[in-house]
Motif scaffolding. Sequence first.
Motif, PDB file in Angstrom:
ATOM      1  N   SER A 130       0.825  -1.203   0.000  1.00 34.62           N
ATOM      2  CA  SER A 130       0.000   0.000   0.000  1.00 34.62           C
ATOM      3  C   SER A 130       0.861   1.255   0.000  1.00 34.62           C
ATOM      4  O   SER A 130       0.562   2.234  -0.693  1.00 34.62           O
ATOM      5  CB  SER A 130      -0.941  -0.009   1.214  1.00 34.62           C
ATOM      6  N   ALA A 131       1.950   1.238   0.786  1.00 35.57           N
ATOM      7  CA  ALA A 131       2.853   2.390   0.819  1.00 35.57           C
ATOM      8  C   ALA A 131       3.564   2.564  -0.517  1.00 35.57           C
ATOM      9  O   ALA A 131       3.746   3.694  -1.009  1.00 35.57           O
ATOM     10  CB  ALA A 131       3.871   2.228   1.950  1.00 35.57           C
ATOM     11  N   ALA A 132       3.973   1.463  -1.141  1.00 35.39           N
ATOM     12  CA  ALA A 132       4.647   1.545  -2.435  1.00 35.39           C
ATOM     13  C   ALA A 132       3.699   2.081  -3.514  1.00 35.39           C
ATOM     14  O   ALA A 132       4.119   2.852  -4.394  1.00 35.39           O
ATOM     15  CB  ALA A 132       5.183   0.166  -2.831  1.00 35.39           C
ATOM     16  N   ALA A 133       2.422   1.688  -3.443  1.00 36.28           N
ATOM     17  CA  ALA A 133       1.439   2.192  -4.403  1.00 36.28           C
ATOM     18  C   ALA A 133       1.258   3.701  -4.251  1.00 36.28           C
ATOM     19  O   ALA A 133       1.132   4.427  -5.245  1.00 36.28           O
ATOM     20  CB  ALA A 133       0.106   1.468  -4.219  1.00 36.28           C
ATOM     21  N   LEU A 134       1.253   4.168  -3.012  1.00 31.78           N
ATOM     22  CA  LEU A 134       1.170   5.615  -2.799  1.00 31.78           C
ATOM     23  C   LEU A 134       2.396   6.298  -3.402  1.00 31.78           C
ATOM     24  O   LEU A 134       2.270   7.330  -4.087  1.00 31.78           O
ATOM     25  CB  LEU A 134       1.073   5.933  -1.305  1.00 31.78           C
ATOM     26  N   ALA A 135       3.575   5.740  -3.142  1.00 31.67           N
ATOM     27  CA  ALA A 135       4.805   6.347  -3.660  1.00 31.67           C
ATOM     28  C   ALA A 135       4.779   6.442  -5.186  1.00 31.67           C
ATOM     29  O   ALA A 135       5.244   7.430  -5.767  1.00 31.67           O
ATOM     30  CB  ALA A 135       6.020   5.538  -3.202  1.00 31.67           C
ATOM     31  N   VAL A 319      13.020   6.296  15.437  1.00 36.80           N
ATOM     32  CA  VAL A 319      12.304   7.489  14.969  1.00 36.80           C
ATOM     33  C   VAL A 319      10.831   7.386  15.343  1.00 36.80           C
ATOM     34  O   VAL A 319      10.219   8.355  15.814  1.00 36.80           O
ATOM     35  CB  VAL A 319      12.470   7.666  13.444  1.00 36.80           C
ATOM     36  N   VAL A 320      10.255   6.205  15.162  1.00 37.65           N
ATOM     37  CA  VAL A 320       8.846   6.005  15.516  1.00 37.65           C
ATOM     38  C   VAL A 320       8.655   6.141  17.021  1.00 37.65           C
ATOM     39  O   VAL A 320       7.726   6.814  17.484  1.00 37.65           O
ATOM     40  CB  VAL A 320       8.360   4.630  15.016  1.00 37.65           C
ATOM     41  N   LYS A 321       9.528   5.537  17.803  1.00 40.12           N
ATOM     42  CA  LYS A 321       9.412   5.629  19.259  1.00 40.12           C
ATOM     43  C   LYS A 321       9.505   7.078  19.743  1.00 40.12           C
ATOM     44  O   LYS A 321       8.745   7.508  20.619  1.00 40.12           O
ATOM     45  CB  LYS A 321      10.508   4.798  19.938  1.00 40.12           C
ATOM     46  N   GLU A 322      10.457   7.814  19.190  1.00 42.24           N
ATOM     47  CA  GLU A 322      10.637   9.198  19.619  1.00 42.24           C
ATOM     48  C   GLU A 322       9.457  10.064  19.173  1.00 42.24           C
ATOM     49  O   GLU A 322       9.060  10.998  19.890  1.00 42.24           O
ATOM     50  CB  GLU A 322      11.962   9.740  19.075  1.00 42.24           C
ATOM     51  N   THR A 323       8.899   9.764  18.010  1.00 45.26           N
ATOM     52  CA  THR A 323       7.695  10.470  17.579  1.00 45.26           C
ATOM     53  C   THR A 323       6.549  10.198  18.548  1.00 45.26           C
ATOM     54  O   THR A 323       5.812  11.110  18.933  1.00 45.26           O
ATOM     55  CB  THR A 323       7.301  10.036  16.153  1.00 45.26           C
ATOM     56  N   VAL A 413       6.761   1.601  10.971  1.00 44.87           N
ATOM     57  CA  VAL A 413       8.147   1.384  10.536  1.00 44.87           C
ATOM     58  C   VAL A 413       8.194   1.023   9.055  1.00 44.87           C
ATOM     59  O   VAL A 413       9.005   1.570   8.287  1.00 44.87           O
ATOM     60  CB  VAL A 413       8.814   0.291  11.395  1.00 44.87           C
ATOM     61  N   LEU A 414       7.336   0.105   8.612  1.00 46.94           N
ATOM     62  CA  LEU A 414       7.371  -0.323   7.219  1.00 46.94           C
ATOM     63  C   LEU A 414       6.945   0.791   6.267  1.00 46.94           C
ATOM     64  O   LEU A 414       7.533   0.967   5.190  1.00 46.94           O
ATOM     65  CB  LEU A 414       6.472  -1.548   7.030  1.00 46.94           C
ATOM     66  N   VAL A 415       5.934   1.549   6.633  1.00 51.25           N
ATOM     67  CA  VAL A 415       5.501   2.662   5.779  1.00 51.25           C
ATOM     68  C   VAL A 415       6.596   3.727   5.702  1.00 51.25           C
ATOM     69  O   VAL A 415       6.918   4.237   4.621  1.00 51.25           O
ATOM     70  CB  VAL A 415       4.181   3.257   6.296  1.00 51.25           C
ATOM     71  N   LEU A 416       7.163   4.072   6.855  1.00 49.54           N
ATOM     72  CA  LEU A 416       8.221   5.077   6.879  1.00 49.54           C
ATOM     73  C   LEU A 416       9.404   4.641   6.019  1.00 49.54           C
ATOM     74  O   LEU A 416       9.945   5.422   5.225  1.00 49.54           O
ATOM     75  CB  LEU A 416       8.661   5.307   8.324  1.00 49.54           C
ATOM     76  N   ALA A 420      10.367   6.731   2.731  1.00 42.72           N
ATOM     77  CA  ALA A 420      11.577   7.534   2.928  1.00 42.72           C
ATOM     78  C   ALA A 420      12.696   7.149   1.973  1.00 42.72           C
ATOM     79  O   ALA A 420      13.628   7.930   1.756  1.00 42.72           O
ATOM     80  CB  ALA A 420      12.057   7.407   4.376  1.00 42.72           C
ATOM     81  N   GLN A 421      12.641   5.946   1.398  1.00 47.84           N
ATOM     82  CA  GLN A 421      13.626   5.581   0.377  1.00 47.84           C
ATOM     83  C   GLN A 421      13.425   6.360  -0.912  1.00 47.84           C
ATOM     84  O   GLN A 421      14.364   6.531  -1.694  1.00 47.84           O
ATOM     85  CB  GLN A 421      13.522   4.085   0.053  1.00 47.84           C
ATOM     86  N   ARG A 422      12.187   6.822  -1.134  1.00 49.73           N
ATOM     87  CA  ARG A 422      11.852   7.472  -2.384  1.00 49.73           C
ATOM     88  C   ARG A 422      11.779   8.998  -2.264  1.00 49.73           C
ATOM     89  O   ARG A 422      12.127   9.712  -3.198  1.00 49.73           O
ATOM     90  CB  ARG A 422      10.516   6.948  -2.896  1.00 49.73           C
TER      91      ARG A 422
END
Length: 453
Positions: A130-135, A319-323, A413-416, A420-422
């Motif tokens: 789903s995240a890749a489709a958005l990207a 990053v997720v934990k600190e957010t 984590v997986l969405v980020l 974030a790679q793209r």
Amino acid sequence: MTTDTPVTTTVPAPAPVRGPRGLPLIGSIPAFARDPLGFFERLRDHGDLVRWRLGPQRSVFVSRPEHIGELLTGVETVFRHPELGWAFKLVLGDGVVTSEGPAWRRKRALVQPAVRPRQVRSYAETMTESAAALAESLRPGQRVDVRREMLALTQRIAVRTLFGADTAGREEVIGAAMDTAQRAIGDEFRGLTLFLPPWVPTPGRRKLKAAVEVIDAEVGRVTEQRRRSGEDRDDLLSRLLAARDAEDLPLTDKEIRDEAVTLYIGGHETTGTTLTWAWYLLSRSPEARARLTEELTRVLGGRDPGYDDLKALTWTDQVVKETLRLFPPVWLMTAIAKEGSTLGGRPVPEGTVVWASQWSAQRDPRWFPDPDSFRPERWDADAAHPVLDHAWFPFGGGARACLGARFATVEAVLVLATLAQRFHFAVDPGDIPPRTGLTLQPGRPVRATLRPA
């Protein structure tokens, strides 16, 4: 991480101190409604245990991790779950979040297998796809409303992991009704409608009833369709339909509806909001963003992440934990003292509402040096100041800890990592204040320009 085991209180509780006097009859309702986050920070400054009133309710606010741990682990034994507002109850029904006692224990045992790590692993591919489709639909230089994109993404993930393909073409209908329901809960919590009797009509309540009718119809349609087909799919609905209690009894259609809505809200609004805040924080921290890029390049090398990559994506997880520390979606919890309740060895009168705020505790300089700064490195394994148990509790704790915590963390984590790679989401300059509602949301639109990663 929070723990689910009782905490030994090493710091005896002082005598509760008096907080703000408030106004006759209504107590501190105006101050609380005007600025809930600031109100709890001011309560924290009074002391570790603070007496105050919200209308007629006698209340105590706790801010030490030891006492927060007692509160979290004492719900269902020393403390009881609070009464929830009319909107909350109408939307979530008698699900695992709203139930108590034997009914809650039965439902938790039935729902928990659906969100165990083994099951969450099976949902990871849907999250990444789903995240890749958005990207693929985005382009460098494009202007985006970050929160709108993240909520739309987590909505698609929630619908697909809950119902599979049975809702094809109906995602927007379900999503719009759920959005109305979530706004109504948040509006009720912030305003005086929390104290209005259920029979008092308001425009918001009429809209909510209409939205709940849509939700009931859609979930009922999909559930009946799945029952008739007898098909066992790898989604949450199949897990709920297959669940059996100690007497080998399944969940009723009403119970499936209530748990499906609970899981949807937990997996959509909270994670979408967390991701929005994460992009905002990363945009303002070039060092953290650079370290994220380095990790993604080293671990993934341009491919999309999978469940097995989670252990290696340590900085992404931090990053997720600190957010979640700085902007916890669930920013407040309450419980009600039973007869014989204590905190730190001191008695708490029966009926007292005990409050703890994730926002206040997780920004307390006693537990988090430089508390207002975004520092994912504070979660390093060898950090100079380890995080105390129950100083960080975005998912609650104890027996009533959020069942979807693992699902939400894996999704974030997986969405980020995928996005974030793209792209780098270059959020427009300027601070964005939080706004309290059902979750802790940005107080204004979060707009960004997409830059190549």
